[in-house]
Enzyme design. Structure first.
Site, PDB file in Angstrom:
ATOM      1  N   ARG A   9       4.180   5.941 -12.961  1.00 21.26           N
ATOM      2  CA  ARG A   9       3.217   4.877 -13.282  1.00 21.26           C
ATOM      3  C   ARG A   9       1.812   5.235 -12.815  1.00 21.26           C
ATOM      4  NH1 ARG A   9       6.616  -0.800 -12.674  1.00 21.26           N
ATOM      5  NH2 ARG A   9       8.625   0.072 -13.269  1.00 21.26           N
ATOM      6  N   CYS A  68      15.003 -10.498 -15.297  1.00 16.51           N
ATOM      7  CA  CYS A  68      13.774  -9.831 -15.720  1.00 16.51           C
ATOM      8  C   CYS A  68      13.217 -10.428 -17.010  1.00 16.51           C
ATOM      9  CB  CYS A  68      14.005  -8.339 -15.880  1.00 16.51           C
ATOM     10  SG  CYS A  68      15.106  -7.921 -17.226  1.00 16.51           S
ATOM     11  N   ARG A  92       6.982 -11.361 -14.806  1.00 16.87           N
ATOM     12  CA  ARG A  92       6.384 -12.130 -13.716  1.00 16.87           C
ATOM     13  C   ARG A  92       4.937 -11.705 -13.508  1.00 16.87           C
ATOM     14  NH1 ARG A  92       5.121 -10.746  -8.704  1.00 16.87           N
ATOM     15  NH2 ARG A  92       6.194  -8.745  -8.936  1.00 16.87           N
ATOM     16  N   ARG A  93       4.716 -10.395 -13.405  1.00 18.06           N
ATOM     17  CA  ARG A  93       3.355  -9.911 -13.193  1.00 18.06           C
ATOM     18  C   ARG A  93       2.482 -10.170 -14.417  1.00 18.06           C
ATOM     19  NH1 ARG A  93       5.750  -4.488 -10.528  1.00 18.06           N
ATOM     20  NH2 ARG A  93       5.750  -5.135  -8.333  1.00 18.06           N
ATOM     21  N   ARG A 145       6.886   1.532 -17.922  1.00 18.53           N
ATOM     22  CA  ARG A 145       8.110   1.753 -17.154  1.00 18.53           C
ATOM     23  C   ARG A 145       8.051   3.103 -16.465  1.00 18.53           C
ATOM     24  NH1 ARG A 145      13.708   1.009 -19.585  1.00 18.53           N
ATOM     25  NH2 ARG A 145      14.111   1.519 -17.413  1.00 18.53           N
ATOM     26  N   LYS A 169      14.873  -6.870  -4.952  1.00 20.22           N
ATOM     27  CA  LYS A 169      14.334  -7.526  -6.150  1.00 20.22           C
ATOM     28  C   LYS A 169      15.034  -7.056  -7.423  1.00 20.22           C
ATOM     29  CE  LYS A 169      10.342  -4.438  -6.813  1.00 20.22           C
ATOM     30  NZ  LYS A 169      10.629  -3.964  -8.173  1.00 20.22           N
ATOM     31  N   ASP A 170      15.748  -5.919  -7.357  1.00 18.67           N
ATOM     32  CA  ASP A 170      16.491  -5.420  -8.518  1.00 18.67           C
ATOM     33  C   ASP A 170      17.925  -5.933  -8.582  1.00 18.67           C
ATOM     34  OD1 ASP A 170      14.298  -3.903  -9.289  1.00 18.67           O
ATOM     35  OD2 ASP A 170      14.994  -2.094  -8.263  1.00 18.67           O
TER      36      ASP A 170
END
Length: 298
Positions: free
Chosen positions: A150, A237, A126-127, A144, A78-79
């Site tokens: 997190r 992103c 997205r989230r 971040r 995904k990155d």
């Protein structure tokens, strides 16, 4: 043969690199791990799009690949941007882990039952767009850092809840902290989420051959549909979108969305088919025909 793997030094990145190392060693190869600090690891006080997007987590590793300092890179797919530097290729995809998103909350409440005004942490557009669409009464704030950072910020009460990828929590053995696993049909994951990608020099046939033993074709087909959709929307992103392909009889089903960053409007699309690339293009074309660009740019 001896293979030098380039990896970020975070706990999750190291888990992934060590997992690939163990698989290659089991195949008879000698493997070294080289930790590389990326721009995304160094700059933590700005949003990702301001420092090169998710590619900021790859830049220095890809430079090491091109310079011949390492032979193989291990990435969370995904990155990985859809356009790679000339001379590099994605040479294998490992079997995908759980692609869904997870909510962790201090109160034990699910997303739909968090009190109005609760602070939810994520840096993902997205989230955040999906949370805002579902719960416009919540505050979504930037968060971040790696998984440990997190979760620590959550436990220190800087946030009431945070959103993380389920795959990373599974790999780090932290699923016991998950409050809610979000349904991918309604809370659509990022393209490639849960999949590990291997990158090498295109001309390095020996490394490509070694990596091919780890390749999982069903995963490759699913993420191809998702990443074709992503490429068609020129996503990164800085674009709130998601795509998730799942196997069905006769092929794949692809569900996708694009949204306004504030979640005030969401376009959803769905189709199925046997050709992953054609499927991704069809779903993208459908959303574009219904005004996806205008929505994203509004």
């Amino acid at each position: 043969m001896r293979i030098r793997i380039g990896t970020r030094a975070s706990l999750l990145a190291m888990w992934q690199a060590e997992h690939v190392r163990d698989l290659l060693v089991a195949g008879g190869h000698e493997v070294e791990l080289h930790k590389i600090t990326t721009t995304g690891d160094q700059v933590l006080d700005r949003r990702l799009e301001s420092i090169g997007g998710k590619g900021a987590f790859l830049k220095e590793i890809e430079e090491a690949l091109l310079a011949g300092q390492v032979d193989l890179a291990v990435h969370s797919l995904k990155d990985v941007p859809t356009a790679l530097p000339t001379g590099l290729t994605l040479c294998a995809f490992l079997e995908r882990a759980d692609p869904r998103d997870a909510l962790l909350s201090n109160s034990g409440r699910r997303l739909e039952s968090l009190p109005a005004g609760s602070r939810v942490g994520t840096t993902s557009l997205r989230r955040s767009s999906q949370v805002k669409a579902m719960r416009p009464d919540l505050h979504v704030d930037d968060l971040r850092g790696n998984v440990d950072t997190r979760i620590r910020r959550l436990r220190e009460r800087h946030f009431d809840a945070v959103l993380l990828a389920m795959a990373g929590l599974v790999r780090l053995g932290r699923t016991g902290e998950v409050t809610q696993v979000l349904d991918p049909d309604s809370f659509v994951p990022a393209p490639g989420q849960g999949a590990i990608a291997l990158e090498c020099r295109q001309a390095d046939e020996a490394v490509r051959s070694a990596a091919s033993a780890l390749h999982h074709e069903a995963t490759a087909r699913a993420v191809a549909a998702e990443r074709t959709f992503l490429a068609a929307l020129e996503g990164g992103c800085n674009v709130p979108l998601g795509a998730h392909a799942s196997p069905i009889a006769g092929g794949l089903r692809l569900k996708a969305f694009v949204a306004r960053p504030d979640g005030s409007a969401v376009l959803r699309g769905e189709d199925s088919g046997d050709d992953p690339d054609a499927l991704g293009r069809r779903v993208a074309a459908d959303l574009l025909a219904r005004g996806a660009w205008q929505l994203i740019r509004s």
